[in-house]
Scaffold this motif. Structure first.
Motif, PDB file in Angstrom:
ATOM      1  N   ASN A   1       0.825  -1.204   0.000  1.00 10.12           N
ATOM      2  CA  ASN A   1       0.000   0.000   0.000  1.00 10.12           C
ATOM      3  C   ASN A   1       0.861   1.256   0.000  1.00 10.12           C
ATOM      4  O   ASN A   1       1.937   1.267   0.573  1.00 10.12           O
ATOM      5  N   PRO A   2       0.364   2.311  -0.622  1.00  5.44           N
ATOM      6  CA  PRO A   2       1.141   3.548  -0.674  1.00  5.44           C
ATOM      7  C   PRO A   2       1.065   4.350   0.621  1.00  5.44           C
ATOM      8  O   PRO A   2       0.126   4.208   1.405  1.00  5.44           O
ATOM      9  N   ALA A   3       2.063   5.184   0.808  1.00  2.00           N
ATOM     10  CA  ALA A   3       2.069   6.224   1.835  1.00  2.00           C
ATOM     11  C   ALA A   3       2.411   7.509   1.093  1.00  2.00           C
ATOM     12  O   ALA A   3       3.229   7.494   0.166  1.00  2.00           O
ATOM     13  N   ALA A   4       1.762   8.602   1.440  1.00  2.00           N
ATOM     14  CA  ALA A   4       1.967   9.852   0.699  1.00  2.00           C
ATOM     15  C   ALA A   4       2.380  10.959   1.659  1.00  2.00           C
ATOM     16  O   ALA A   4       2.062  10.926   2.846  1.00  2.00           O
ATOM     17  N   TYR A   5       3.088  11.929   1.132  1.00  2.00           N
ATOM     18  CA  TYR A   5       3.533  13.047   1.950  1.00  2.00           C
ATOM     19  C   TYR A   5       3.907  14.235   1.083  1.00  2.00           C
ATOM     20  O   TYR A   5       4.025  14.137  -0.134  1.00  2.00           O
ATOM     21  N   ARG A   6       4.069  15.376   1.744  1.00  2.00           N
ATOM     22  CA  ARG A   6       4.578  16.588   1.099  1.00  2.00           C
ATOM     23  C   ARG A   6       6.053  16.677   1.449  1.00  2.00           C
ATOM     24  O   ARG A   6       6.435  16.742   2.622  1.00  2.00           O
ATOM     25  N   ARG A   7       6.887  16.677   0.401  1.00  2.00           N
ATOM     26  CA  ARG A   7       8.328  16.731   0.603  1.00  2.00           C
ATOM     27  C   ARG A   7       8.761  18.110   1.095  1.00  2.00           C
ATOM     28  O   ARG A   7       8.018  19.078   1.003  1.00  2.00           O
ATOM     29  N   ALA A   8       9.992  18.186   1.583  1.00  2.00           N
ATOM     30  CA  ALA A   8      10.546  19.458   2.062  1.00  2.00           C
ATOM     31  C   ALA A   8      10.583  20.498   0.949  1.00  2.00           C
ATOM     32  O   ALA A   8      10.498  21.694   1.215  1.00  2.00           O
ATOM     33  N   ASP A   9      10.677  20.050  -0.316  1.00  2.00           N
ATOM     34  CA  ASP A   9      10.688  20.998  -1.434  1.00  2.00           C
ATOM     35  C   ASP A   9       9.273  21.439  -1.835  1.00  2.00           C
ATOM     36  O   ASP A   9       9.098  22.183  -2.792  1.00  2.00           O
ATOM     37  N   GLY A  10       8.248  20.979  -1.096  1.00  2.00           N
ATOM     38  CA  GLY A  10       6.873  21.390  -1.356  1.00  2.00           C
ATOM     39  C   GLY A  10       6.123  20.518  -2.340  1.00  2.00           C
ATOM     40  O   GLY A  10       4.927  20.701  -2.541  1.00  2.00           O
TER      41      GLY A  10
END
Length: 181
Positions: free
Chosen positions: A124-133
């Motif tokens: 399953n995926p996990a999603a996030y906002r990276r430090a670069d936006g």
């Protein structure tokens, strides 16, 4: 309301939603709307959200023309970026990672695996906002490597993080990646 009192509401039945096959994923979007998303018995992604002092239901798969999610164990992963008010990544029946996103224009579907050339997922995926936006989705591939599909301007690119880091592959490992926020 009284902050010392807890209330229970079965939201799916309250708004007329189908039975959930996946666990819900709770969120707050960048536009201040909150709610929960889940995959229904038909594989569609549903959004139960609070707006205008009421709970509402949206069939995001139908609205965006997205394919069905994999199955009851397919977890939905959410994130927000400056260009995406709300994004929902999921593993489809085809094993690839798909994205339903809310922009200022629409609820839109994007085949981010197809665009980026990423291999199929087994986890399953996990999603996030990276430090670069930029938005990013990580998942375990059929090769037991950890893969990332990330925004790069207006497109999506793939990187095999395990290979890039020289990480050993444990063929007996069946854990999905997790993202700490």
């Amino acid at each position: 309301g009284d902050l010392n009192t807890w209330y229970h509401t079965e939201l799916g039945g309250f708004v007329g939603g189908p039975i959930a096959l996946s666990d819900p994923t709770a969120y707050i979007r960048t536009d201040g709307i909150n709610g929960a998303e889940y995959a229904g018995v038909n594989g569609h992604v549903y959004d139960i959200y609070g707006q205008n002092s009421a709970w509402n239901l949206a069939d995001l798969s139908s609205i965006s023309a997205a394919p069905a999610s994999a199955n009851a164990t397919s977890r939905l992963a959410t994130f927000n970026t400056s260009g995406i008010i709300h994004g929902i990544a999921f593993r489809g029946e085809d094993g690839y990672i798909h994205l339903i996103s809310l922009t200022t224009a629409c609820w839109c579907y994007t085949d981010i695996s197809g665009i980026s050339g990423a291999p199929p997922a087994t986890g399953n995926p996990a999603a996030y906002r990276r430090a670069d936006g930029n938005g990013a989705v990580v998942y375990r591939g059929l090769d037991n490597h950890i893969h990332e599909i990330r925004q790069n301007g207006t497109t999506w690119v793939h990187q095999d993080l395990s290979a890039s880091a020289g990480a050993p592959v444990n063929p007996g490992s069946f854990a999905d990646p997790a993202v700490l926020r």
